[in-house]
Design a protein around this motif. Sequence first.
Motif, PDB file in Angstrom:
ATOM      1  N   SER A 224     -24.760  12.842  24.433  1.00  0.00           N
ATOM      2  CA  SER A 224     -25.663  13.906  23.974  1.00  0.00           C
ATOM      3  C   SER A 224     -25.264  15.293  24.474  1.00  0.00           C
ATOM      4  CB  SER A 224     -27.107  13.592  24.394  1.00  0.00           C
ATOM      5  OG  SER A 224     -27.544  12.399  23.797  1.00  0.00           O
ATOM      6  N   ARG A 225     -23.966  15.513  24.654  1.00  0.00           N
ATOM      7  CA  ARG A 225     -23.490  16.839  25.025  1.00  0.00           C
ATOM      8  C   ARG A 225     -23.599  17.790  23.837  1.00  0.00           C
ATOM      9  NH1 ARG A 225     -22.951  17.997  30.261  1.00  0.00           N
ATOM     10  NH2 ARG A 225     -21.806  19.819  29.506  1.00  0.00           N
ATOM     11  N   ASP A 226     -23.900  19.068  24.126  1.00  0.00           N
ATOM     12  CA  ASP A 226     -23.886  20.079  23.079  1.00  0.00           C
ATOM     13  C   ASP A 226     -22.449  20.347  22.661  1.00  0.00           C
ATOM     14  OD1 ASP A 226     -26.610  20.299  23.390  1.00  0.00           O
ATOM     15  OD2 ASP A 226     -26.494  22.051  24.700  1.00  0.00           O
ATOM     16  N   VAL A 227     -22.264  20.609  21.390  1.00  0.00           N
ATOM     17  CA  VAL A 227     -20.942  20.914  20.858  1.00  0.00           C
ATOM     18  C   VAL A 227     -20.971  22.326  20.269  1.00  0.00           C
ATOM     19  CG1 VAL A 227     -19.179  20.304  19.153  1.00  0.00           C
ATOM     20  CG2 VAL A 227     -20.401  18.499  20.386  1.00  0.00           C
ATOM     21  N   TYR A 228     -19.978  23.127  20.646  1.00  0.00           N
ATOM     22  CA  TYR A 228     -19.895  24.518  20.210  1.00  0.00           C
ATOM     23  C   TYR A 228     -18.772  24.674  19.190  1.00  0.00           C
ATOM     24  CZ  TYR A 228     -22.701  25.574  24.370  1.00  0.00           C
ATOM     25  OH  TYR A 228     -23.687  25.622  25.322  1.00  0.00           O
ATOM     26  N   ALA A 229     -19.037  25.487  18.176  1.00  0.00           N
ATOM     27  CA  ALA A 229     -18.036  25.775  17.153  1.00  0.00           C
ATOM     28  C   ALA A 229     -17.435  27.154  17.411  1.00  0.00           C
ATOM     29  CB  ALA A 229     -18.661  25.723  15.766  1.00  0.00           C
ATOM     30  N   THR A 230     -16.119  27.207  17.583  1.00  0.00           N
ATOM     31  CA  THR A 230     -15.389  28.472  17.689  1.00  0.00           C
ATOM     32  C   THR A 230     -14.564  28.631  16.426  1.00  0.00           C
ATOM     33  OG1 THR A 230     -15.263  28.290  20.107  1.00  0.00           O
ATOM     34  CG2 THR A 230     -13.728  29.804  19.029  1.00  0.00           C
ATOM     35  N   MET A 231     -14.852  29.662  15.653  1.00  0.00           N
ATOM     36  CA  MET A 231     -14.159  29.874  14.386  1.00  0.00           C
ATOM     37  C   MET A 231     -12.926  30.750  14.600  1.00  0.00           C
ATOM     38  SD  MET A 231     -15.937  28.134  12.218  1.00  0.00           S
ATOM     39  CE  MET A 231     -14.834  28.619  10.886  1.00  0.00           C
ATOM     40  N   ILE A 232     -11.767  30.286  14.135  1.00  0.00           N
ATOM     41  CA  ILE A 232     -10.535  31.061  14.153  1.00  0.00           C
ATOM     42  C   ILE A 232     -10.221  31.409  12.697  1.00  0.00           C
ATOM     43  CG2 ILE A 232      -8.153  31.201  14.947  1.00  0.00           C
ATOM     44  CD1 ILE A 232     -10.163  30.722  17.177  1.00  0.00           C
ATOM     45  N   LEU A 233     -10.169  32.712  12.402  1.00  0.00           N
ATOM     46  CA  LEU A 233     -10.149  33.165  11.015  1.00  0.00           C
ATOM     47  C   LEU A 233      -8.928  33.999  10.678  1.00  0.00           C
ATOM     48  CD1 LEU A 233     -13.851  34.419  11.020  1.00  0.00           C
ATOM     49  CD2 LEU A 233     -13.051  32.268  10.033  1.00  0.00           C
ATOM     50  N   GLY A 234      -8.439  33.809   9.446  1.00  0.00           N
ATOM     51  CA  GLY A 234      -7.434  34.676   8.871  1.00  0.00           C
ATOM     52  C   GLY A 234      -8.075  35.577   7.837  1.00  0.00           C
ATOM     53  N   LYS A 235      -7.297  36.474   7.292  1.00  0.00           N
ATOM     54  CA  LYS A 235      -7.795  37.429   6.312  1.00  0.00           C
ATOM     55  C   LYS A 235      -8.185  36.734   5.015  1.00  0.00           C
ATOM     56  CE  LYS A 235      -6.488  41.791   4.082  1.00  0.00           C
ATOM     57  NZ  LYS A 235      -5.392  42.797   3.913  1.00  0.00           N
ATOM     58  N   ASN A 236      -9.298  37.188   4.426  1.00  0.00           N
ATOM     59  CA  ASN A 236      -9.794  36.689   3.132  1.00  0.00           C
ATOM     60  C   ASN A 236     -10.120  35.197   3.143  1.00  0.00           C
ATOM     61  OD1 ASN A 236      -9.629  39.218   1.882  1.00  0.00           O
ATOM     62  ND2 ASN A 236      -7.469  38.898   1.339  1.00  0.00           N
ATOM     63  N   ALA A 237     -10.476  34.678   4.307  1.00  0.00           N
ATOM     64  CA  ALA A 237     -10.852  33.263   4.386  1.00  0.00           C
ATOM     65  C   ALA A 237     -12.192  33.003   3.720  1.00  0.00           C
ATOM     66  CB  ALA A 237     -10.901  32.816   5.847  1.00  0.00           C
ATOM     67  N   TYR A 238     -13.060  34.016   3.718  1.00  0.00           N
ATOM     68  CA  TYR A 238     -14.396  33.829   3.153  1.00  0.00           C
ATOM     69  C   TYR A 238     -14.900  35.157   2.607  1.00  0.00           C
ATOM     70  CZ  TYR A 238     -16.127  35.899   7.545  1.00  0.00           C
ATOM     71  OH  TYR A 238     -16.377  36.741   8.607  1.00  0.00           O
ATOM     72  N   GLY A 239     -15.998  35.094   1.886  1.00  0.00           N
ATOM     73  CA  GLY A 239     -16.560  36.298   1.299  1.00  0.00           C
ATOM     74  C   GLY A 239     -18.057  36.340   1.468  1.00  0.00           C
ATOM     75  N   THR A 240     -18.605  37.546   1.510  1.00  0.00           N
ATOM     76  CA  THR A 240     -20.049  37.740   1.596  1.00  0.00           C
ATOM     77  C   THR A 240     -20.451  38.906   0.701  1.00  0.00           C
ATOM     78  OG1 THR A 240     -19.991  39.350   3.410  1.00  0.00           O
ATOM     79  CG2 THR A 240     -20.086  37.015   4.012  1.00  0.00           C
ATOM     80  N   THR A 241     -21.738  39.032   0.482  1.00  0.00           N
ATOM     81  CA  THR A 241     -22.273  40.202  -0.202  1.00  0.00           C
ATOM     82  C   THR A 241     -22.496  41.317   0.811  1.00  0.00           C
ATOM     83  OG1 THR A 241     -24.444  39.175   0.062  1.00  0.00           O
ATOM     84  CG2 THR A 241     -23.391  38.975  -2.087  1.00  0.00           C
ATOM     85  N   LYS A 242     -22.437  42.536   0.363  1.00  0.00           N
ATOM     86  CA  LYS A 242     -22.613  43.676   1.245  1.00  0.00           C
ATOM     87  C   LYS A 242     -24.074  43.836   1.656  1.00  0.00           C
ATOM     88  CE  LYS A 242     -18.745  46.520  -0.347  1.00  0.00           C
ATOM     89  NZ  LYS A 242     -18.356  47.814  -0.961  1.00  0.00           N
ATOM     90  N   VAL A 243     -24.257  44.364   2.850  1.00  0.00           N
ATOM     91  CA  VAL A 243     -25.610  44.655   3.322  1.00  0.00           C
ATOM     92  C   VAL A 243     -26.112  45.944   2.690  1.00  0.00           C
ATOM     93  CG1 VAL A 243     -26.982  45.238   5.345  1.00  0.00           C
ATOM     94  CG2 VAL A 243     -25.289  43.445   5.484  1.00  0.00           C
ATOM     95  N   THR A 244     -25.219  46.934   2.534  1.00  0.00           N
ATOM     96  CA  THR A 244     -25.605  48.191   1.914  1.00  0.00           C
ATOM     97  C   THR A 244     -25.591  48.046   0.397  1.00  0.00           C
ATOM     98  OG1 THR A 244     -23.297  48.898   2.020  1.00  0.00           O
ATOM     99  CG2 THR A 244     -24.730  49.596   3.801  1.00  0.00           C
ATOM    100  N   GLY A 245     -25.989  49.115  -0.287  1.00  0.00           N
ATOM    101  CA  GLY A 245     -25.953  49.093  -1.744  1.00  0.00           C
ATOM    102  C   GLY A 245     -27.018  48.211  -2.358  1.00  0.00           C
ATOM    103  N   GLY A 246     -28.202  48.151  -1.750  1.00  0.00           N
ATOM    104  CA  GLY A 246     -29.283  47.344  -2.306  1.00  0.00           C
ATOM    105  C   GLY A 246     -29.387  45.964  -1.696  1.00  0.00           C
ATOM    106  N   GLY A 247     -28.447  45.600  -0.827  1.00  0.00           N
ATOM    107  CA  GLY A 247     -28.497  44.283  -0.230  1.00  0.00           C
ATOM    108  C   GLY A 247     -29.585  44.134   0.817  1.00  0.00           C
ATOM    109  N   LEU A 248     -29.964  45.232   1.450  1.00  0.00           N
ATOM    110  CA  LEU A 248     -30.991  45.199   2.490  1.00  0.00           C
ATOM    111  C   LEU A 248     -31.838  46.456   2.358  1.00  0.00           C
ATOM    112  CD1 LEU A 248     -32.214  43.980   5.073  1.00  0.00           C
ATOM    113  CD2 LEU A 248     -30.442  45.167   6.376  1.00  0.00           C
ATOM    114  N   GLN A 249     -33.131  46.285   2.257  1.00  0.00           N
ATOM    115  CA  GLN A 249     -34.003  47.440   2.100  1.00  0.00           C
ATOM    116  C   GLN A 249     -35.289  47.291   2.902  1.00  0.00           C
ATOM    117  OE1 GLN A 249     -36.093  47.723  -1.777  1.00  0.00           O
ATOM    118  NE2 GLN A 249     -34.924  45.906  -2.388  1.00  0.00           N
ATOM    119  N   THR A 250     -35.871  48.441   3.243  1.00  0.00           N
ATOM    120  CA  THR A 250     -37.145  48.491   3.953  1.00  0.00           C
ATOM    121  C   THR A 250     -38.278  48.661   2.961  1.00  0.00           C
ATOM    122  OG1 THR A 250     -35.911  49.790   5.593  1.00  0.00           O
ATOM    123  CG2 THR A 250     -38.285  49.538   5.923  1.00  0.00           C
TER     124      THR A 250
END
Length: 326
Positions: free
Chosen positions: A249-275
Motif C-alpha cells: 500500500s505504498r503511494d506511487v508518484y508519477a513524474t512526467m518526462i516530456l518532449g515538444k508537442n507531446a500533448y495539446g490543451t486549449t488556451k486559458v485566455t481568449g474566452g477560455g476563462l472568465q469572471t
Amino acid sequence: MRLKLNLRLFDDVTNVTTQSSLSVEMKTYYDKELIRLAGPHLVHDQFAQQRDIPKNEGKTIQFRKYAPLPKALTPLTEGVTPDGQALSASQITATVAQYGGFIRLSDMLILTAIDNNLLEALEEIGDQAGRTLDTITREVLVGGTNVQYGEGTKTARSALTATDKLTVVAIKKAVRTLKRKNAPKIGDAYVGIIHPDVTFDLTEDTRWIEAHKYCRPDEMYNGEIGRIEGVRFVETSEAKIFAGAGASSRDVYATMILGKNAYGTTKVTGGGLQTIVKQLGSGGTADPLNQRATVGWKAVKTAARLVEEYMVRIETCSDVNEGVAN
C-alpha cells in the motif's frame, strides 16, 4: 472600549460587486486578475501545443501532428527535377467541456466585514480555477501508455516498493526512450514534472544543478527548480499521486518526462476563462430582499495526448507515504 467603524470604507465593495454596471475596463481587469491568480497552478499546461477555444464551431477542437518525411536516398539526376513530397498530417480531435464555480456574498458580509470581499473571493476562485484546470490536463497526461516503473526493472505499479525511488538512472532511461523515438526537446532540454515528495530523492545527487545556476529568472519555467541529465524539472504539489497503489500500500508518484508537442490543451485566455460577478439585487424574484451577490468563474477546457512516444511517465515511491490521492 468603543470602536469607530467607517462604513464608507466598504463603498468600493458594494460598487464593484456588479455585473451590469461594470465598465469594460473593470471587467477586463477582473478577468486578467483571475487568469493571473489561476496561472501559477497551470504547470501542466505550459508545455502543451495550445489551441484557441473554437467559437460558433461546435464543441470539437482539432490538434494536428505531422509524420516525419522519409529519407531521400535516391540520387538526383542531373538536370531533372525530382518529385516533391507532401506533408502527411493527421488530426486528433477532443471535445471541450465547461467547468466553473462561484462564491456567495451576503449583504451583511459586504456591509460589515473588514476585508474587501470581492477581491478575497476572486483570490479563492482563482485558486480553485487554477487547480481544476491543471488537474484536467494532468489526468490526460498520466493516462499515457508509455510508462516506466522505477528504473525499468519492475513491470507493474503494484510491484513498486519503498526502495523504488526516482533516481538518475531512471531519468537517463526515460531520456533514452525519448531520444530513440526522436522526440524533439522543449528548447534545450526535455522537461520533467515532479512532486515535492520525489524532488528530495533526486536533488540529493551531486549532478543536480539548481535552476538559478543555468538561467535567469525570466527564462525559468513556472515552477522550475533545476536540471539533471538533460531534463529541466518543474515542481508542483499537483503532480499525480496514486495513493496506496504500490506494494504494501505504498503511494506511487508519477513524474512526467516530456518532449515538444507531446500533448495539446486549449488556451486559458481568449474566452477560455472568465469572471462572472453578480450584484446585490440582480437575482430578481429569486432574491426578493437583495441579500446575495456572487463572484464566480467559468472555463471551457480540454486536453489531448498527441504523440504518446514523446512522453514517458516514470512511476516511483518516496519516503513520504500519506495515502492521499490527488
